[in-house]
Structure formats: C-alpha cells, structure tokens
Design a protein around this motif. Structure first.
Motif, PDB file in Angstrom:
ATOM      1  N   THR A 144       0.884  -1.211   0.190  1.00  0.00           N
ATOM      2  CA  THR A 144      -0.164   0.002   0.520  1.00  0.00           C
ATOM      3  C   THR A 144       1.016   0.996   0.149  1.00  0.00           C
ATOM      4  O   THR A 144       2.091   1.335   0.038  1.00  0.00           O
ATOM      5  CB  THR A 144      -0.764  -0.061   1.147  1.00  0.00           C
ATOM      6  OG1 THR A 144       0.137   0.209   2.133  1.00  0.00           O
ATOM      7  CG2 THR A 144      -1.708  -1.369   0.761  1.00  0.00           C
ATOM      8  N   ARG A 159      -4.590   1.404  -1.500  1.00  0.00           N
ATOM      9  CA  ARG A 159      -4.073   0.726  -2.270  1.00  0.00           C
ATOM     10  C   ARG A 159      -4.138   1.435  -3.614  1.00  0.00           C
ATOM     11  O   ARG A 159      -5.526   1.934  -3.882  1.00  0.00           O
ATOM     12  CB  ARG A 159      -5.390  -0.185  -2.323  1.00  0.00           C
ATOM     13  CG  ARG A 159      -5.664  -1.376  -3.496  1.00  0.00           C
ATOM     14  CD  ARG A 159      -6.243  -2.745  -4.008  1.00  0.00           C
ATOM     15  NE  ARG A 159      -6.065  -2.790  -5.105  1.00  0.00           N
ATOM     16  CZ  ARG A 159      -5.187  -4.428  -5.292  1.00  0.00           C
ATOM     17  NH1 ARG A 159      -5.239  -5.268  -4.129  1.00  0.00           N
ATOM     18  NH2 ARG A 159      -5.266  -5.140  -5.776  1.00  0.00           N
ATOM     19  N   ASP A 164      -2.961  -1.062  -9.121  1.00  0.00           N
ATOM     20  CA  ASP A 164      -2.891  -2.399  -8.505  1.00  0.00           C
ATOM     21  C   ASP A 164      -3.792  -2.902  -8.866  1.00  0.00           C
ATOM     22  O   ASP A 164      -4.373  -4.400  -9.004  1.00  0.00           O
ATOM     23  CB  ASP A 164      -2.971  -1.964  -7.132  1.00  0.00           C
ATOM     24  CG  ASP A 164      -1.410  -1.759  -6.049  1.00  0.00           C
ATOM     25  OD1 ASP A 164      -0.887  -2.016  -7.024  1.00  0.00           O
ATOM     26  OD2 ASP A 164      -2.109  -0.882  -5.017  1.00  0.00           O
ATOM     27  N   ASP A 165      -4.962  -2.336  -9.825  1.00  0.00           N
ATOM     28  CA  ASP A 165      -5.768  -2.950  -9.999  1.00  0.00           C
ATOM     29  C   ASP A 165      -6.425  -3.030 -11.575  1.00  0.00           C
ATOM     30  O   ASP A 165      -7.039  -3.015 -11.926  1.00  0.00           O
ATOM     31  CB  ASP A 165      -7.970  -2.482  -8.742  1.00  0.00           C
ATOM     32  CG  ASP A 165      -7.174  -2.611  -7.763  1.00  0.00           C
ATOM     33  OD1 ASP A 165      -7.027  -3.975  -7.474  1.00  0.00           O
ATOM     34  OD2 ASP A 165      -8.716  -1.755  -7.361  1.00  0.00           O
ATOM     35  N   ARG A 185       2.808  -2.217 -12.684  1.00  0.00           N
ATOM     36  CA  ARG A 185       2.973  -3.333 -11.905  1.00  0.00           C
ATOM     37  C   ARG A 185       3.887  -3.961 -12.283  1.00  0.00           C
ATOM     38  O   ARG A 185       4.075  -5.331 -11.706  1.00  0.00           O
ATOM     39  CB  ARG A 185       1.674  -3.645 -11.153  1.00  0.00           C
ATOM     40  CG  ARG A 185       0.867  -4.384 -11.327  1.00  0.00           C
ATOM     41  CD  ARG A 185      -0.294  -4.767 -10.435  1.00  0.00           C
ATOM     42  NE  ARG A 185      -1.073  -5.982 -11.442  1.00  0.00           N
ATOM     43  CZ  ARG A 185      -2.181  -5.702 -11.511  1.00  0.00           C
ATOM     44  NH1 ARG A 185      -2.498  -4.118 -12.203  1.00  0.00           N
ATOM     45  NH2 ARG A 185      -2.751  -5.985 -12.511  1.00  0.00           N
ATOM     46  N   ARG A 192       2.892   4.531  -8.582  1.00  0.00           N
ATOM     47  CA  ARG A 192       1.399   4.410  -7.670  1.00  0.00           C
ATOM     48  C   ARG A 192       1.191   5.610  -6.916  1.00  0.00           C
ATOM     49  O   ARG A 192       1.090   5.639  -6.423  1.00  0.00           O
ATOM     50  CB  ARG A 192       1.514   3.107  -6.805  1.00  0.00           C
ATOM     51  CG  ARG A 192       2.116   1.729  -7.333  1.00  0.00           C
ATOM     52  CD  ARG A 192       3.059   0.586  -6.487  1.00  0.00           C
ATOM     53  NE  ARG A 192       1.748   0.487  -5.580  1.00  0.00           N
ATOM     54  CZ  ARG A 192       1.509   0.055  -4.732  1.00  0.00           C
ATOM     55  NH1 ARG A 192       1.779   1.129  -3.594  1.00  0.00           N
ATOM     56  NH2 ARG A 192       0.553  -0.859  -3.748  1.00  0.00           N
TER      57      ARG A 192
END
Lengths: 159, 159
Positions: free
Chosen positions: A2, A7, A11-12, A25, A34
């Motif tokens: 994190t 988050r 990351d998604d 990533r 990020r």
C-alpha cells in the motif's frame, strides 16, 4: 503493498494493461509508480534512482515528466472509478486512461536523494477526458507544476 | 560515433554536464540520446527498449517526453553554438541548456519496435532562452508534437 496505507489504482489495472514503463506493476524494469487518494486530491510518491540525474545533484526532467504523466492517467482513473461508484480494492476493474497531452513547467531545479511527491487535482472536462493539475514537491518545496489531459484508452489500443 | 555521419552536440558537453539520464554520454544506465544538425533542422534518433511500453505494442509517453526534452536542450545548444560561430567537433565547449517547460501532444499512439526520429525547428526567443518545436516520427508517421523552452543552465546548477 500500500501507499500511505491505501491501495493504488494501478494495483487494480487489468493484467493486459499493467505493463506501462511508468506505472505498470508487471513491468519489472519500469518505475512502478502508484497513485492513491489523499482526501480529494491524488498522490504519487517516487524516489528517483541514482542514474535519474540531469546535472549532478538534480533530478532528470524526463523522469519528472514521466511521474507527472502516470500520475495524471492514474488520477483520472481514480476519479472516474469513484464517479462510477468504485474504489481501489473493491474487485471492480478500473477504467484505463492514456495521455492526450502533457505540460510540465520546471519552476526550480529538483534536488536529488529525496522522495518526490506529486499531488494532483482532477477536473472532468468530458466524460471520457479528464484534466489533472499536478504539483511536484521535493520535501516542502514545490519544484514543478504539470498538467495532463488524460483520455479513456481508445479501442484501437486494446488487444 | 556519429549520427547520420555527424558529430552530436552531446559529444562535446563538458564532462561535468554529461551525466544526464536522457542525453549524457557518461550515464551508462541512461538513454544516451544524441542530437545533430540536418540542414536547418535538428534530429535525434532513438529506438525504444522493449520495456519502454505504455500499452503493449505502443511506446511509453514518458519516454517520448524524455526524447523531446533532451532533443530540445540539445537543439538549443546546437543553435546557440552555431550563432556563436561554432559547430560540434571544432574543439569549443558548447553552451549547456536546461528545460524551462515541456509540452507534448500525443496525436496518435506511437508503435513499438521501430526507430523514432525527432525533428526539431529552433527559434530564439531571448539570447538565453530558445524554443524548440519538435515532430516525432515513427517511420513516415508523425505521432507526437512537442515544444520545449530551453534556458541556458543557471550558475546555481553548476558545481
């Protein structure tokens, strides 16, 4: 992993779109930037590598442009995702933006050997086009201001 | 080493200022961009590495911004050096510019696996400040337009 306990939108990203040199990533040679919410603003933090120099002692402008670029697309993705009722980590794939234009004003030389913090303010200018105003800080000092127009990734760029 | 048979301006930068991640000949981890005259215009050619991707198949915008950035400072150095009566290789140290502002318009996605050619037109806007208009080509196709305002390196950045 994190950032500031949150988050990141990157990351998604779907695996197919997680290869960006700046913020993918899955790109092990890249910067792996990020981006997270911080209140109503967005934040990306990155500590330049030793080789990311312009003149010795100062950070390379192209690296700063890269931070502002990916911070822009990430911030736009965070904002549209939230507008659609979603937050990173809720299991829904976020929208993926690309950069339509990038502007960077180098206000003062950015010192090396210190984490850089990009702080963004997001503005919707069209449902598929968002503008992100970014200030880049080295410690307390704002060294750079940037602006990205981010557009939803066109179908022609999809597999 | 020459580019299109010509010596690049970066080959003549003083050693202390040849560490730039984008165009420093002494920065082995960097891009080692090199800029030459082509008639009245300036040219930088670079083939992105495999990892310099945005979405698979297309070049990362931050890398393109880096090319336009160093092409801008290199072009300004070429132009002021010529105005001062010098050409790369004549044994005189050229002026060193830094980027005051950078603007990049991504007109269409830039395809990967092909050399990119930045073509610049230089305009003097002040004896110490030059504007460089750049078009970036992938093959015959102009994918990106950029503009750099380059300023003579201030004394505060010197050792």
């Amino acid at each position: 992993m994190t950032l500031n306990g949150k988050r990141a939108i990157q990351d998604d990203y779907a695996d197919d779109y997680a290869w960006c040199y700046g913020c993918g990533r899955l790109n092990e040679a890249g910067l792996q930037l990020r981006t997270v919410w911080e209140g109503e603003q967005t934040v990306t933090i990155y500590t330049p590598r030793k080789e990311h120099t312009a003149i010795p002692g100062f950070v390379y402008g192209g690296l700063i442009a890269s931070i502002i670029d990916c911070h822009g697309t990430g911030s736009a993705a965070l904002a549209l995702h939230r507008k659609n009722g979603h937050e990173p980590g809720d299991g829904v794939e976020p929208p993926r933006f690309v950069t339509a234009s990038l502007h960077v004003d180098f206000i003062k030389p950015t010192p090396q050997d210190i984490p850089l913090k990009a702080v963004g303010t997001v503005e919707e200018i069209h449902p598929k086009k968002w503008k992100v105003h970014t200030e880049l800080y080295a410690g307390e000092e704002c060294c750079v201001k940037g602006e990205v127009v981010a557009a939803l990734m066109p179908k022609t760029m999809m597999k």
